[in-house]
Design a protein around this motif. Structure first.
Motif, PDB file in Angstrom:
ATOM      1  N   ALA A   1       8.597   1.482   4.327  1.00  0.00           N
ATOM      2  CA  ALA A   1       9.756   2.142   3.710  1.00  0.00           C
ATOM      3  C   ALA A   1       9.582   3.289   3.152  1.00  0.00           C
ATOM      4  CB  ALA A   1      10.518   1.333   2.814  1.00  0.00           C
ATOM      5  N   ALA A   2      10.538   4.292   2.867  1.00  0.00           N
ATOM      6  CA  ALA A   2      10.409   5.660   2.331  1.00  0.00           C
ATOM      7  C   ALA A   2      11.400   5.261   1.137  1.00  0.00           C
ATOM      8  CB  ALA A   2      10.748   6.765   3.223  1.00  0.00           C
ATOM      9  N   TRP A   3      11.086   6.246   0.057  1.00  0.00           N
ATOM     10  CA  TRP A   3      12.078   6.165  -1.130  1.00  0.00           C
ATOM     11  C   TRP A   3      11.904   7.432  -1.890  1.00  0.00           C
ATOM     12  CZ3 TRP A   3       9.807   5.684  -6.211  1.00  0.00           C
ATOM     13  CH2 TRP A   3       8.400   5.641  -6.265  1.00  0.00           C
ATOM     14  N   SER A   4      13.004   7.706  -2.594  1.00  0.00           N
ATOM     15  CA  SER A   4      12.781   8.904  -3.431  1.00  0.00           C
ATOM     16  C   SER A   4      13.728   8.741  -4.735  1.00  0.00           C
ATOM     17  CB  SER A   4      13.514  10.119  -2.798  1.00  0.00           C
ATOM     18  OG  SER A   4      13.110  11.506  -3.488  1.00  0.00           O
ATOM     19  N   THR A   5      13.536   9.443  -5.666  1.00  0.00           N
ATOM     20  CA  THR A   5      14.578   9.246  -7.132  1.00  0.00           C
ATOM     21  C   THR A   5      15.539  10.490  -7.170  1.00  0.00           C
ATOM     22  OG1 THR A   5      12.794  10.330  -8.126  1.00  0.00           O
ATOM     23  CG2 THR A   5      12.958   7.984  -8.116  1.00  0.00           C
ATOM     24  N   GLU A   6      16.373  10.213  -7.851  1.00  0.00           N
ATOM     25  CA  GLU A   6      17.605  11.322  -8.047  1.00  0.00           C
ATOM     26  C   GLU A   6      18.370  10.864  -9.112  1.00  0.00           C
ATOM     27  OE1 GLU A   6      19.083  13.638  -5.340  1.00  0.00           O
ATOM     28  OE2 GLU A   6      19.349  14.198  -7.546  1.00  0.00           O
ATOM     29  N   ARG A   7      19.395  11.590  -9.717  1.00  0.00           N
ATOM     30  CA  ARG A   7      20.214  11.242 -10.646  1.00  0.00           C
ATOM     31  C   ARG A   7      21.593  11.434 -10.337  1.00  0.00           C
ATOM     32  NH1 ARG A   7      19.031  14.041 -16.265  1.00  0.00           N
ATOM     33  NH2 ARG A   7      19.434  15.880 -14.787  1.00  0.00           N
ATOM     34  N   PHE A   8      22.361  10.645 -10.412  1.00  0.00           N
ATOM     35  CA  PHE A   8      23.766  10.743  -9.858  1.00  0.00           C
ATOM     36  C   PHE A   8      24.691  10.752 -11.258  1.00  0.00           C
ATOM     37  CE2 PHE A   8      22.723  10.289  -5.775  1.00  0.00           C
ATOM     38  CZ  PHE A   8      21.565   9.403  -5.713  1.00  0.00           C
TER      39      PHE A   8
ATOM     40  N   TRP B   1      10.089  18.502   0.843  1.00  0.00           N
ATOM     41  CA  TRP B   1       9.202  17.241   0.603  1.00  0.00           C
ATOM     42  C   TRP B   1       9.767  16.451  -0.405  1.00  0.00           C
ATOM     43  CZ3 TRP B   1       6.866  18.752   4.825  1.00  0.00           C
ATOM     44  CH2 TRP B   1       6.575  20.057   4.901  1.00  0.00           C
ATOM     45  N   TRP B   2      10.486  15.221  -0.054  1.00  0.00           N
ATOM     46  CA  TRP B   2      11.033  14.446  -1.164  1.00  0.00           C
ATOM     47  C   TRP B   2      10.914  13.017  -0.963  1.00  0.00           C
ATOM     48  CZ3 TRP B   2      15.752  11.558  -0.009  1.00  0.00           C
ATOM     49  CH2 TRP B   2      16.385  11.681   1.455  1.00  0.00           C
ATOM     50  N   LEU B   3      10.112  12.553   0.020  1.00  0.00           N
ATOM     51  CA  LEU B   3      10.171  11.228   0.009  1.00  0.00           C
ATOM     52  C   LEU B   3       8.632  10.661  -0.176  1.00  0.00           C
ATOM     53  CD1 LEU B   3      12.185  10.709   3.516  1.00  0.00           C
ATOM     54  CD2 LEU B   3      12.707   9.987   1.047  1.00  0.00           C
ATOM     55  N   ALA B   4       8.295   9.213  -0.785  1.00  0.00           N
ATOM     56  CA  ALA B   4       7.404   8.782  -0.672  1.00  0.00           C
ATOM     57  C   ALA B   4       7.456   7.537   0.199  1.00  0.00           C
ATOM     58  CB  ALA B   4       6.976   8.226  -2.193  1.00  0.00           C
ATOM     59  N   ALA B   5       6.126   7.073   0.589  1.00  0.00           N
ATOM     60  CA  ALA B   5       6.029   5.746   1.616  1.00  0.00           C
ATOM     61  C   ALA B   5       5.499   4.827   1.110  1.00  0.00           C
ATOM     62  CB  ALA B   5       5.571   6.265   2.972  1.00  0.00           C
ATOM     63  N   ILE B   6       5.717   3.625   1.264  1.00  0.00           N
ATOM     64  CA  ILE B   6       4.989   2.403   0.883  1.00  0.00           C
ATOM     65  C   ILE B   6       5.198   1.446   2.070  1.00  0.00           C
ATOM     66  CG2 ILE B   6       7.147   1.197  -0.270  1.00  0.00           C
ATOM     67  CD1 ILE B   6       5.122   0.283  -2.429  1.00  0.00           C
ATOM     68  N   GLY B   7       4.232   0.456   2.204  1.00  0.00           N
ATOM     69  CA  GLY B   7       4.387  -0.189   3.380  1.00  0.00           C
ATOM     70  C   GLY B   7       3.582  -1.570   2.826  1.00  0.00           C
ATOM     71  N   ARG B   8       3.964  -2.628   3.701  1.00  0.00           N
ATOM     72  CA  ARG B   8       3.183  -4.049   3.390  1.00  0.00           C
ATOM     73  C   ARG B   8       2.250  -4.058   4.740  1.00  0.00           C
ATOM     74  NH1 ARG B   8       3.811  -8.260   0.575  1.00  0.00           N
ATOM     75  NH2 ARG B   8       5.749  -7.768  -0.331  1.00  0.00           N
TER      76      ARG B   8
ATOM     77  N   ALA C   1       0.822  -1.110   0.070  1.00  0.00           N
ATOM     78  CA  ALA C   1      -0.020  -0.105  -0.022  1.00  0.00           C
ATOM     79  C   ALA C   1       0.743   1.381   0.072  1.00  0.00           C
ATOM     80  CB  ALA C   1      -0.894  -0.294   1.264  1.00  0.00           C
ATOM     81  N   GLU C   2       0.435   2.267  -0.901  1.00  0.00           N
ATOM     82  CA  GLU C   2       1.015   3.524  -0.636  1.00  0.00           C
ATOM     83  C   GLU C   2       0.465   4.472   0.312  1.00  0.00           C
ATOM     84  OE1 GLU C   2       0.314   4.982  -4.719  1.00  0.00           O
ATOM     85  OE2 GLU C   2       1.657   6.690  -4.374  1.00  0.00           O
ATOM     86  N   ILE C   3       1.364   5.084   1.108  1.00  0.00           N
ATOM     87  CA  ILE C   3       0.843   6.052   1.983  1.00  0.00           C
ATOM     88  C   ILE C   3       0.952   7.633   1.513  1.00  0.00           C
ATOM     89  CG2 ILE C   3       1.055   6.894   4.588  1.00  0.00           C
ATOM     90  CD1 ILE C   3       2.633   4.025   4.593  1.00  0.00           C
ATOM     91  N   ARG C   4      -0.374   8.093   1.290  1.00  0.00           N
ATOM     92  CA  ARG C   4      -0.250   9.279   0.555  1.00  0.00           C
ATOM     93  C   ARG C   4      -0.660  10.708   1.741  1.00  0.00           C
ATOM     94  NH1 ARG C   4      -0.538   9.205  -4.865  1.00  0.00           N
ATOM     95  NH2 ARG C   4       0.002  11.679  -4.724  1.00  0.00           N
ATOM     96  N   LEU C   5      -0.265  11.702   1.419  1.00  0.00           N
ATOM     97  CA  LEU C   5      -0.794  12.672   2.603  1.00  0.00           C
ATOM     98  C   LEU C   5      -1.599  13.691   1.755  1.00  0.00           C
ATOM     99  CD1 LEU C   5       0.025  13.706   5.310  1.00  0.00           C
ATOM    100  CD2 LEU C   5       1.675  15.162   4.356  1.00  0.00           C
ATOM    101  N   ASN C   6      -2.481  14.125   2.231  1.00  0.00           N
ATOM    102  CA  ASN C   6      -3.435  15.451   1.628  1.00  0.00           C
ATOM    103  C   ASN C   6      -2.833  16.628   2.507  1.00  0.00           C
ATOM    104  OD1 ASN C   6      -5.388  14.243   0.229  1.00  0.00           O
ATOM    105  ND2 ASN C   6      -6.723  13.767   2.088  1.00  0.00           N
ATOM    106  N   HIS C   7      -2.185  17.401   1.709  1.00  0.00           N
ATOM    107  CA  HIS C   7      -1.297  18.502   2.055  1.00  0.00           C
ATOM    108  C   HIS C   7      -1.856  19.727   1.457  1.00  0.00           C
ATOM    109  CE1 HIS C   7       0.673  18.008  -1.593  1.00  0.00           C
ATOM    110  NE2 HIS C   7       1.253  16.765  -1.451  1.00  0.00           N
ATOM    111  N   GLU C   8      -2.809  20.196   1.684  1.00  0.00           N
ATOM    112  CA  GLU C   8      -3.524  21.346   1.155  1.00  0.00           C
ATOM    113  C   GLU C   8      -2.991  22.756   1.731  1.00  0.00           C
ATOM    114  OE1 GLU C   8      -6.974  21.295  -0.412  1.00  0.00           O
ATOM    115  OE2 GLU C   8      -7.041  23.123  -0.925  1.00  0.00           O
ATOM    116  N   GLY C   9      -2.741  23.573   0.577  1.00  0.00           N
ATOM    117  CA  GLY C   9      -1.743  24.712   1.330  1.00  0.00           C
ATOM    118  C   GLY C   9      -0.416  24.604   1.826  1.00  0.00           C
ATOM    119  N   ARG C  10       0.190  23.468   1.349  1.00  0.00           N
ATOM    120  CA  ARG C  10       1.613  23.425   2.075  1.00  0.00           C
ATOM    121  C   ARG C  10       2.558  24.173   1.441  1.00  0.00           C
ATOM    122  NH1 ARG C  10       4.145  17.570   1.182  1.00  0.00           N
ATOM    123  NH2 ARG C  10       4.492  18.237  -0.895  1.00  0.00           N
TER     124      ARG C  10
END
Lengths: 111, 907
Positions: B177-184, B305-312, B138-147
């Protein structure tokens, strides 16, 4: 000798089944036995014997096996299956009914 | 009794089917035995061997006939018949190659196009992640109105602080777990060579239950605060590409952005990360982020704000239950992570955030949101093309059936049952469907790969492994069966129903025979025309949309602009020295051969990037107005040919010691300043930590430009001077106008950078290309719908030509008689044309209604065109009518060429 009667397909089946019920044999032997037992009255043309046998095999009433004969030649021997036995009973009963009905009519005296 | 009998005889039937030769041999042997025995018998009775043999043979009757009868009895009817029919059908097709080619091609194109798009849809929408038990993810999302803050990376959901609290307080997941993407950058200076990277928390691979193929993967112990530069996990694809898949890899160093990481393991080839359409090359633990990014890092900033969260999910937990549990701990999490520098309004908004738990079995995908609608639209379009192709085929088959009426009648007279004839016709259709499907599948593979390549580009590569999985196979087979039924059944029924006698006598006075088929064929033509019109209108709408976007005025000259990013962070210059460095860099870029003009900018227009700030204008009563900002050097407007309408550009006097100046665009002047002269007016920017407001004076007015995306409206923009930046970044993005070629320019710039400092990392991009890439969706729709529209029209016209020819042939006698009675050629023409064009007219009416409905449905994908645009409709109708007239004219003219005597003689 009286002309050999034409046999209706259904009754041919009955005859073949009965002959095989008594003993397993190959096609040639069957044709001999038919001639012999019926006193040459019933003669099946060789050409139509085998299709009839094969049809009986397709229906599952007889089953075939290749065996060596007395002179050590290979021949296809047919024998009756359990289902064939049941079929034989059914057809015999039908035949009795039919022949009894025909006899009754033939025996009617002219008025 | 039946089932048992089948069981018994099945081996027998199978044997007849698969051991044909053996069975034949036995049959011969059996009959030969009989003959031999008979022969012996006659020899024993005194005949010579030869005579005996002959007699036996004669008495047997026909040996071959007997064998044939035996074979008939043994017939494994259905399958053998089918094979026979197929063989026969194959021969028939070979005899009429024209028909076969047209039929198979239309089928292949229709089925191939459908399957390709379905494959894409399947890959983007439906396919689950190749991990264990994806339905628990499952993906855990955040309602962040006005952030407010810094949204970076594609994930941009949580800050590190939020993630840590979430991990601590959640109870619905067995692992999270949390994750994000980047170019190296893999290189050490010069033009950058990027690897797609993943930032992952320690439990990432545990949540996804991925096992390494080499070495080991991260665990919780690898992700601890301050870990610095430690280990890296690489993907199988990267391993193959960079290291040739060699075995002794563990422990080797991999340089990422200049930092040496140790390779600790490799993920399996089936694992490509969580994003559909993307693959990753390297993965680093979250804790290494500060080591690479330094003080610009995301980890330590409470508002990045750079991370997304996913969990089992825990076994047995539902999404609703998890959401409810998270709702319970939300206030605690938010309170602990409230950024200190927020003012009260923003603070209130922050504390109102809420969590959402969504299923993640199919991964996460921006590709999905972007392309879902176009893909469905394309599926609908290709579905229509397939229908048209089927209608064509049906017409073709019907025509052939009529032509073969005599043949069918003959067969029925000779003893074939109608069922048999029907079966044979169906078998022909089946054969066509099978060949068409096979070709279609092959076409689909090529087409889908082409589609992916079309929408992918170097800066943003799409990685989408395509293979026809079970779903796609079933879909294609379903299509094939459907088309087979559609165009096989109708003609077959008609042919089987025909009265043999009448057909044999068939003198072709034929107005009475085939009445039913006539109605059917007319209906098919009408529907073909209608569908073709819909497709043509769709194509025109999409092409116009694309053109509108291409020619959209963005307020600047986009062509001939190269965007070069010079990243000098590896020099580790302190903040005070950076501005000076940039002030040296820009002139040396300007003096590079091939450069007409160059300027720095912090936001490259039309790339989707953005930066905004709150400003106040107390005199005008404006408080906390959020406005788009851009920080530029001198000559920016000149480089992009943005008109300077009043005042001046930035110049050398605008330094950090001088008062802050700004340039605004017309929209700003009109909407925020309320019109009037903008030059000389001021606005304020609040500062943190109680410092006094920064007051900017407006010194210039420029024309409006598009900011993030061509499709947006013009927004108010404030430009501030790069030379007045007190806290510059260690990279400089420069837009360069050049009239020469790209490659020599890039070479020259690399040279310039090398001479300044070899550690500079460069990245180049052509502005127009990235803009076009942003229009990829529209380009895709325009190209493909145009292609399909043309295809549909061709198919429909072939159909129309076919049916008019057929009508002409049928009415040959009537025409001949009319002409013998004195009718003129033109009146004959008129009769025939009237029929054909009558059908077309009906089709056009129906098509127009459908097109308008369809246009409304696709409104979201259009730009600058009205879905029911009369001009577009008129164009399409006109075009179709023209082609229809031509298609009808040809056979009609041939009809008038019919010599009346010739026809009458045939009577």
């Amino acid at each position: 000798m009286s002309k050999p009667s034409d046999l209706v397909q259904g009754t041919l089946d009955l005859l073949l089944l009965k002959i095989l019920a008594l003993e397993a044999m190959n096609g040639y032997a069957i044709s001999l036995r038919l001639k012999q037992v019926s006193g040459d009255v019933l003669q099946v043309s060789d050409g139509s014997l085998y299709p009839a046998l094969h049809k009986l095999e397709q229906e599952g009433w007889i089953t075939a096996e290749w065996k060596p004969t007395e002179n050590n030649r290979r021949a296809k021997f047919y024998s009756l299956t359990r289902m064939g036995r049941k079929q034989l009973e059914k057809e015999s009963a039908n035949w009795s009914r039919l022949s009894a009905a025909i006899s009754n009519i033939v025996k009617l005296e002219e008025a | 009794m039946r089932p048992r009998k089948w069981l018994y005889t099945l081996p027998l039937r199978l044997r007849s089917l698969f051991r044909r030769q053996r069975v034949e041999q036995e049959l011969s042997e059996e009959l030969q035995f009989h003959l031999d025995q008979k022969t012996q018998e006659y020899i024993a009775s005194g005949l010579t061997p030869d005579e005996a043999r002959r007699k036996a043979r004669r008495e047997f009757g026909g040996v071959e006939l007997s064998k044939e009868n035996c074979r008939d009895v043994r017939r494994v009817s259905h399958i053998q018949d089918l094979l026979q029919d197929l063989g026969f059908g194959l021969r028939i097709l070979r005899n009429s190659p024209g028909f076969a080619i047209v039929a198979i091609l239309s089928l292949a194109l229709g089925i191939g196009a459908n399957t390709a798009i379905f494959e894409l849809l399947d890959a983007v929408l439906l396919r689950t992640l190749p991990v264990a038990a994806p339905e628990q993810l499952a993906e855990i999302r955040l309602n962040h109105e006005g952030r407010i803050g810094n949204s970076v990376a594609r994930q941009k959901e949580y800050s590190s602080a939020q993630w840590q609290e979430l991990e601590r307080q959640q109870q619905s997941f067995s692992a999270i777990a949390a994750w994000s993407t980047e170019r190296f950058d893999l290189g050490k200076g010069g033009e950058a060579r990027y690897a797609e990277g993943l930032w992952v928390s320690g439990d990432f691979f545990r949540v996804l239950q991925v096992n390494p193929v080499l070495g080991r993967l991260f665990s919780k112990s690898d992700d601890y605060r301050g870990c610095g530069v430690q280990g890296v996990v690489i993907s199988d694809a990267f391993w193959q590409r960079e290291f040739g898949g060699r075995a002794n890899l563990i422990g080797n160093t991999l340089s990422l952005d200049g930092y040496p990481f140790q390779i600790i393991g490799v993920t399996p080839p089936s694992f490509y990360g969580l994003e559909v359409g993307r693959n990753f090359d390297v993965a680093l633990p979250l804790c290494s982020e500060p080591a690479i990014q330094g003080e610009q890092g995301w980890m330590n900033d409470a508002t990045t704000w750079w991370l997304a969260a996913i969990g089992r999910l825990k076994p047995g937990w539902t999404l609703e239950r998890a959401t409810a549990q998270l709702a319970a701990v939300t206030p605690g999490i938010l309170a602990m992570t409230l950024p200190s520098k927020y003012d009260s309004a923003t603070r209130d908004k922050y504390l109102k955030f809420s969590f959402r738990v969504l299923p993640a079995a199919t991964g996460v995908s921006s590709l999905r949101t972007q392309y879902q609608e176009p893909l469905f639209a394309l599926l609908a379009i290709s579905g229509l093309v397939l229908l048209i192709a089927c209608a064509n085929l049906a017409n073709l088959m019907l025509a052939r059936a009529s032509a073969r009426e005599k043949e069918m009648a003959l067969r029925i007279t000779l003893g074939a049952s109608r069922g048999r004839v029907l079966r044979q016709l169906l078998a022909e259709s089946l054969l066509l469907a099978a060949i068409g499907t096979a070709m279609g599948m092959a076409l689909a593979q090529g087409l889908s790969k082409f589609l992916v390549a079309f929408i992918s580009n170097e800066g943003d590569p799409i990685f989408l492994p395509l293979w026809p999985d079970l779903r796609v196979l079933l879909f294609t087979m379903g299509l094939a069966v459907l088309t087979c039924l559609l165009f096989g059944v109708a003609p077959a029924l008609q042919a089987a129903r025909s009265d043999p006698g009448a057909a044999m006598k068939g003198s072709g006075r034929g107005i009475t025979t085939g009445r039913h088929s006539f109605v059917l064929r007319r209906g098919l033509i009408v529907s073909q025309v209608a569908l073709s019109l819909v497709l043509l209108v769709a194509a025109l709408l999409f092409v116009r949309t694309f053109r509108n976007l291409l020619m959209l005025n963005a307020g600047m000259q986009q062509d001939s602009i190269l965007v070069a990013d010079f990243d000098f962070s590896r020099l580790n210059l302190p903040i005070e020295r950076r501005l000076e460095y940039r002030r040296q860099l820009l002139p040396s870029v300007r003096s590079t051969p091939g450069v007409d003009s160059a300027a720095e900018t912090s936001i490259v227009p039309l790339r989707g990037d953005g930066w905004n700030q709150f400003i106040d204008i107390p005199e005008a009563g404006i408080q906390r107005k959020l406005v788009d900002f851009d920080e530029v050097s001198t000559q920016y407007f000149q480089t992009l040919r943005i008109p300077l309408l009043a005042g001046r550009d930035f110049n050398e006097n605008d330094t950090t010691n001088a008062p802050p100046v700004a340039i605004v665009n017309e929209k700003f002047a009109r909407t925020i300043l309320g019109g009037g002269n903008a030059i000389g007016r001021t606005f304020r920017e609040r500062q943190a930590g109680g410092k006094p407001d920064k007051v900017y004076q407006i010194v210039g007015l420029v024309g409006d430009t598009k900011y993030r995306d061509l499709r947006d409206d013009f927004n108010p923009i404030v430009f501030v001077a790069a030379d007045q930046d007190l806290a510059p970044d260690s990279d400089s993005t420069i837009v360069i106008r050049s009239s020469g070629g790209v490659s020599p320019l890039v070479a020259g710039l690399k040279d310039t950078a090398q001479r300044m400092s070899p550690e500079i990392v460069l990245e180049f991009g052509v502005l127009r290309t990235s803009v076009l890439h942003g229009l990829m969706r529209e380009r895709l729709m325009a190209t493909l719908s145009g292609f399909y529209g043309a295809l549909a029209t061709i198919l429909a016209m072939i159909g129309l030509y076919g049916i008019i020819s057929y009508m002409v042939i049928r009415r040959r006698n009537e025409i001949g008689i009319r002409m013998a009675l004195g009718a003129s050629k033109s009146s004959i023409l008129k009769i025939i044309l009237r029929e054909g064009l009558g059908l077309v007219a009906v089709g056009l009416v129906i098509g127009t209604i459908l097109a308008v409905i369809g246009g409304r449905a696709a409104r979201a994908m259009l730009f600058g065109v009205n879905p029911a645009d009369p001009i577009t409709l008129a164009l399409a109708i006109g075009g179709l009518t023209l082609v229809a007239v031509v298609a009808s004219l040809l056979p009609a003219m041939r009809a008038t060429g019919i010599h009346p005597m010739q026809v009458l003689r045939e009577e």
